[in-house]
Design a protein around this motif. Structure first.
Motif, PDB file in Angstrom:
ATOM      1  N   UNK A  10      19.681  10.129 -12.105  1.00  0.00           N
ATOM      2  CA  UNK A  10      21.106   9.863 -11.918  1.00  0.00           C
ATOM      3  C   UNK A  10      21.623  10.357 -10.569  1.00  0.00           C
ATOM      4  N   UNK A  11      20.813  11.138  -9.850  1.00  0.00           N
ATOM      5  CA  UNK A  11      21.309  11.751  -8.618  1.00  0.00           C
ATOM      6  C   UNK A  11      20.460  11.503  -7.377  1.00  0.00           C
ATOM      7  N   UNK A  12      19.243  11.015  -7.535  1.00  0.00           N
ATOM      8  CA  UNK A  12      18.346  10.888  -6.387  1.00  0.00           C
ATOM      9  C   UNK A  12      17.978   9.436  -6.116  1.00  0.00           C
ATOM     10  N   UNK A  13      17.732   9.145  -4.853  1.00  0.00           N
ATOM     11  CA  UNK A  13      17.188   7.838  -4.501  1.00  0.00           C
ATOM     12  C   UNK A  13      15.698   7.829  -4.823  1.00  0.00           C
ATOM     13  N   UNK A  14      15.234   6.745  -5.377  1.00  0.00           N
ATOM     14  CA  UNK A  14      13.841   6.681  -5.821  1.00  0.00           C
ATOM     15  C   UNK A  14      12.854   6.349  -4.716  1.00  0.00           C
ATOM     16  N   UNK A  15      13.311   5.873  -3.603  1.00  0.00           N
ATOM     17  CA  UNK A  15      12.404   5.446  -2.532  1.00  0.00           C
ATOM     18  C   UNK A  15      12.202   6.527  -1.478  1.00  0.00           C
ATOM     19  N   UNK A  16      12.182   7.780  -1.912  1.00  0.00           N
ATOM     20  CA  UNK A  16      12.036   8.892  -0.977  1.00  0.00           C
ATOM     21  C   UNK A  16      10.829   9.744  -1.329  1.00  0.00           C
ATOM     22  N   UNK A  17      10.349  10.499  -0.357  1.00  0.00           N
ATOM     23  CA  UNK A  17       9.255  11.439  -0.626  1.00  0.00           C
ATOM     24  C   UNK A  17       9.728  12.582  -1.524  1.00  0.00           C
ATOM     25  N   UNK A  18      10.993  12.909  -1.428  1.00  0.00           N
ATOM     26  CA  UNK A  18      11.563  13.946  -2.311  1.00  0.00           C
ATOM     27  C   UNK A  18      11.445  13.517  -3.772  1.00  0.00           C
ATOM     28  N   UNK A  37       0.836  -1.186   0.000  1.00  0.00           N
ATOM     29  CA  UNK A  37       0.000   0.000   0.000  1.00  0.00           C
ATOM     30  C   UNK A  37       0.885   1.256   0.000  1.00  0.00           C
ATOM     31  N   UNK A  38       0.504   2.224  -0.769  1.00  0.00           N
ATOM     32  CA  UNK A  38       1.245   3.473  -0.887  1.00  0.00           C
ATOM     33  C   UNK A  38       1.022   4.323   0.361  1.00  0.00           C
ATOM     34  N   UNK A  39       2.088   4.738   1.027  1.00  0.00           N
ATOM     35  CA  UNK A  39       1.921   5.594   2.208  1.00  0.00           C
ATOM     36  C   UNK A  39       1.246   6.916   1.835  1.00  0.00           C
ATOM     37  N   UNK A  40       0.409   7.405   2.710  1.00  0.00           N
ATOM     38  CA  UNK A  40      -0.338   8.637   2.463  1.00  0.00           C
ATOM     39  C   UNK A  40       0.598   9.818   2.216  1.00  0.00           C
ATOM     40  N   UNK A  41       1.674   9.928   2.963  1.00  0.00           N
ATOM     41  CA  UNK A  41       2.614  11.048   2.768  1.00  0.00           C
ATOM     42  C   UNK A  41       3.214  11.042   1.368  1.00  0.00           C
ATOM     43  N   UNK A  42       3.515   9.854   0.858  1.00  0.00           N
ATOM     44  CA  UNK A  42       4.085   9.761  -0.489  1.00  0.00           C
ATOM     45  C   UNK A  42       3.046  10.165  -1.521  1.00  0.00           C
ATOM     46  N   UNK A  43       1.825   9.698  -1.352  1.00  0.00           N
ATOM     47  CA  UNK A  43       0.749  10.072  -2.278  1.00  0.00           C
ATOM     48  C   UNK A  43       0.499  11.572  -2.256  1.00  0.00           C
ATOM     49  N   UNK A  44       0.536  12.167  -1.085  1.00  0.00           N
ATOM     50  CA  UNK A  44       0.354  13.614  -0.982  1.00  0.00           C
ATOM     51  C   UNK A  44       1.524  14.371  -1.610  1.00  0.00           C
ATOM     52  N   UNK A  45       2.727  13.824  -1.493  1.00  0.00           N
ATOM     53  CA  UNK A  45       3.890  14.444  -2.136  1.00  0.00           C
ATOM     54  C   UNK A  45       3.730  14.435  -3.654  1.00  0.00           C
TER      55      UNK A  45
END
Length: 124
Positions: free
Chosen positions: A55-63, A1-9
């Motif tokens: 090429x520069x960011x981690x994909x598993x972040x809210x950013x 399930x997708x975390x709510x914070x990530x969906x809101x981001x």
């Protein structure tokens, strides 16, 4: 399930990206029979930015969620690109439609390839 914070981001980023795209469409209007510069510009810039982010960011972040699928996903537009291509085609502008299709794909894919090669060289 997708975390709510990530969906809101993603939603917040998409709101910004879509808003920017709308403003660019307003600044560079399209008449339905010429080169669709606004869509071309946002798609090329968006592909460049997504390639740099990849090429520069981690994909598993809210950013990542905020910037890539959110803001840049809201900015870029495959659906408008294809709709404009269709409008050109059915408006008896087949050469322009074909050119728009080919150039957009070549430039966006070339941009992504260039960033990937640059990123690999930088890490080598």
């Amino acid at each position: 399930m997708l975390p709510l914070r990530t969906a809101l981001a993603v939603a917040a980023g998409a709101m910004v990206g879509a808003g920017v795209r709308y403003l660019i469409d307003e600044l560079i209007p399209w008449n339905g029979s010429s080169w669709p510069w606004a869509t071309f510009a946002v798609n090329v810039a968006g592909c460049l930015a997504i390639a740099v982010a990849a090429s520069r960011m981690r994909r598993d972040t809210e950013r990542w969620a905020l910037i890539v699928p959110g803001a840049l996903g809201g900015l870029t537009t495959m659906s408008t690109f294809l709709a404009e291509t269709r409008i050109l085609w059915v408006g008896d502008r087949q050469v322009l439609a074909g050119g728009y299709l080919a150039v957009t794909l070549a430039v966006t894919l070339g941009t992504v390839a260039m960033i990937r090669i640059t990123a690999r060289a930088r890490t080598a």
